[in-house]
Design a protein around this motif. Structure first.
Motif, mmCIF file in Angstrom:
data_model
loop_
_atom_site.group_PDB
_atom_site.id
_atom_site.type_symbol
_atom_site.label_atom_id
_atom_site.label_comp_id
_atom_site.label_asym_id
_atom_site.label_seq_id
_atom_site.Cartn_x
_atom_site.Cartn_y
_atom_site.Cartn_z
ATOM 1 N N UNK A 172 -3.755 10.113 29.677
ATOM 2 C CA UNK A 172 -4.646 11.242 29.940
ATOM 3 C C UNK A 172 -4.739 12.114 28.697
ATOM 4 N N UNK A 173 -5.954 12.437 28.310
ATOM 5 C CA UNK A 173 -6.174 13.284 27.138
ATOM 6 C C UNK A 173 -6.193 14.748 27.576
ATOM 7 N N UNK A 174 -5.358 15.567 26.924
ATOM 8 C CA UNK A 174 -5.315 16.986 27.275
ATOM 9 C C UNK A 174 -4.706 17.210 28.644
ATOM 10 N N UNK A 175 -5.300 18.134 29.399
ATOM 11 C CA UNK A 175 -4.859 18.470 30.771
ATOM 12 C C UNK A 175 -3.351 18.770 30.827
ATOM 13 N N UNK A 176 -2.880 19.592 29.899
ATOM 14 C CA UNK A 176 -1.456 19.936 29.845
ATOM 15 C C UNK A 176 -0.995 20.654 31.109
ATOM 16 N N UNK A 177 -1.871 21.509 31.648
ATOM 17 C CA UNK A 177 -1.500 22.253 32.848
ATOM 18 C C UNK A 177 -1.364 21.323 34.044
ATOM 19 N N UNK A 178 -2.261 20.328 34.132
ATOM 20 C CA UNK A 178 -2.179 19.352 35.215
ATOM 21 C C UNK A 178 -0.900 18.533 35.077
ATOM 22 N N UNK A 179 -0.549 18.172 33.854
ATOM 23 C CA UNK A 179 0.682 17.407 33.625
ATOM 24 C C UNK A 179 1.896 18.200 34.099
ATOM 25 N N UNK A 180 1.936 19.468 33.713
ATOM 26 C CA UNK A 180 3.063 20.307 34.126
ATOM 27 C C UNK A 180 3.157 20.389 35.650
ATOM 28 N N UNK A 215 -8.289 22.415 37.374
ATOM 29 C CA UNK A 215 -8.450 21.906 36.015
ATOM 30 C C UNK A 215 -9.889 22.063 35.548
ATOM 31 N N UNK A 216 -10.040 22.213 34.251
ATOM 32 C CA UNK A 216 -11.342 22.506 33.655
ATOM 33 C C UNK A 216 -11.753 21.408 32.678
ATOM 34 N N UNK A 217 -12.934 21.572 32.104
ATOM 35 C CA UNK A 217 -13.478 20.574 31.182
ATOM 36 C C UNK A 217 -12.631 20.464 29.909
ATOM 37 N N UNK A 218 -12.598 19.267 29.296
ATOM 38 C CA UNK A 218 -11.881 19.109 28.024
ATOM 39 C C UNK A 218 -12.624 19.792 26.885
ATOM 40 N N UNK A 219 -11.912 20.021 25.781
ATOM 41 C CA UNK A 219 -12.547 20.582 24.590
ATOM 42 C C UNK A 219 -13.357 19.484 23.902
ATOM 43 N N UNK A 220 -14.127 19.867 22.885
ATOM 44 C CA UNK A 220 -14.933 18.886 22.147
ATOM 45 C C UNK A 220 -14.047 17.840 21.484
ATOM 46 N N UNK A 221 -12.923 18.291 20.906
ATOM 47 C CA UNK A 221 -12.006 17.359 20.241
ATOM 48 C C UNK A 221 -11.381 16.393 21.244
ATOM 49 N N UNK A 222 -11.031 16.913 22.438
ATOM 50 C CA UNK A 222 -10.461 16.054 23.476
ATOM 51 C C UNK A 222 -11.493 15.056 23.979
#
Length: 331
Positions: free
Chosen positions: A30-38, A184-191
């Motif tokens: 999974x790319x990003x979503x650090x809060x979901x991981x936690x 959870x929200x949308x990923x950033x452009x880099x993600x």
């Protein structure tokens, strides 16, 4: 704060290794979503169910499957629809003409990790059947009781906040059964670019070998229970919970008028469990008031009820939660 250490160094090191492996496996899929991981890892090691809210396509299924694959657990995905029956989830009895007897066929809920996709699309009767499985860790089919998997049984339910046609909103009594709720929200452009690169390389679709077992997670759940929580932290939790019930009486708290209903003692229990999990995930054997603050949104956002004025005035539940928590003195 006098922090007692009830956890041996061996168990502490073991728990840190398990948490790191879960985290690394999640990051690989999974790319990003650090809060979901936690929230996922914390709720799993705290042995609680999680409600995830987001628009479609933000890797909710991928995240749930990643956690299940990491520990070699049995995974089941149930796509909720208005015509879904309780028997489609928990199981049913069918008549076998060869034996002239009824046979019980267990449903997909009998798994270690159950993803209830768009849970608010299922009818109230089906939601109630799932509720028994979640709360009692058992279901009743044809008058007989069947237990859920003994080691790990975690329900990850999702719902879409922007599409309400053909839905059956969960009642307060049902949402209260979830240990936490994550938004959870949308990923950033880099993600977003990283997602495309991983899809192109086949990393996300590739099935990797598990790095842990169900027994590993089961043991960490036992270790989390031993995390020390001082009485001062328990009083802090209690004060926050009581403040939510008297929000309109908090001096200087203008947002209190938007609170329709406060939280039940289940919120206190959720705070305790999540604070312990957060402490262990941060490398400590004791919980602090900061751990309580860290999980405030996850624990309270699906338990505090706002009135219609809050919707009209664009007041978010997170604003209200922050105001309530800030009104309580930190020990």
């Amino acid at each position: 704060m006098d922090a007692k250490n009830n956890i041996s160094q061996e168990d502490f090191n073991y728990s840190q290794e398990v948490i790191k492996k879960l985290s690394d496996y999640f990051d690989a899929k999974v790319v990003g979503q650090k809060q979901l991981k936690f929230s996922l890892i914390a709720s799993i090691i705290a042995d609680g169910h999680i409600l995830v809210e987001s628009v479609p396509g933000l890797a909710k299924t991928t995240a749930a499957k990643a956690i299940s694959d990491a520990v070699d657990g049995k995974f089941a995905r149930i796509q909720c629809t208005p015509d879904l029956l309780p028997g489609d989830i928990v199981g049913t009895q069918i008549y076998n003409q060869a034996t002239n007897k009824f046979e019980t066929i267990l449903g997909p809920v009998f798994a270690n990790f159950v993803l209830l996709d768009e849970v608010n699309r299922s009818s109230a009767k089906t939601q109630a059947a799932m509720l028994e499985a979640m709360q009692e860790k058992q279901v009743t089919i044809g008058g007989e009781t069947y237990r859920m998997p003994e080691d790990i049984f975690i329900v990850i339910a999702t719902q879409n906040p922007i599409e309400q046609e053909g839905t059956y909103p969960l009642s307060e009594a049902q949402t209260d059964r979830f240990l936490v709720k994550e938004v959870i929200t949308y990923p950033t452009a880099a993600e977003e670019v990283e997602i495309l690169s991983r899809i192109e390389s086949g990393v996300i679709s590739r099935v990797d070998d598990p790095v842990l077992t169900i027994k590993d997670v089961d043991k960490v759940q036992d270790i989390v229970d031993q995390v020390y929580v001082d009485d001062a932290v328990k009083w802090y939790i209690s004060s926050i919970v009581v403040a939510s019930r008297r929000a309109n009486q908090i001096p200087g708290f203008e947002l209190g008028k938007y609170v329709r209903i406060g939280v039940s003692p289940r919120a206190s229990i959720a705070f305790l469990k999540m604070a312990k999990a957060a402490a262990l995930m941060q490398g400590r054997t004791y919980a602090t008031p900061e751990d309580v603050k860290l999980v405030r949104h996850q624990v309270l956002r699906h338990r505090i009820g706002l009135n219609y004025s809050a919707v009209a005035d664009n007041i978010t539940i997170e604003q209200v939660i922050d105001g309530i928590v800030n009104s309580v003195k930190t020990p």
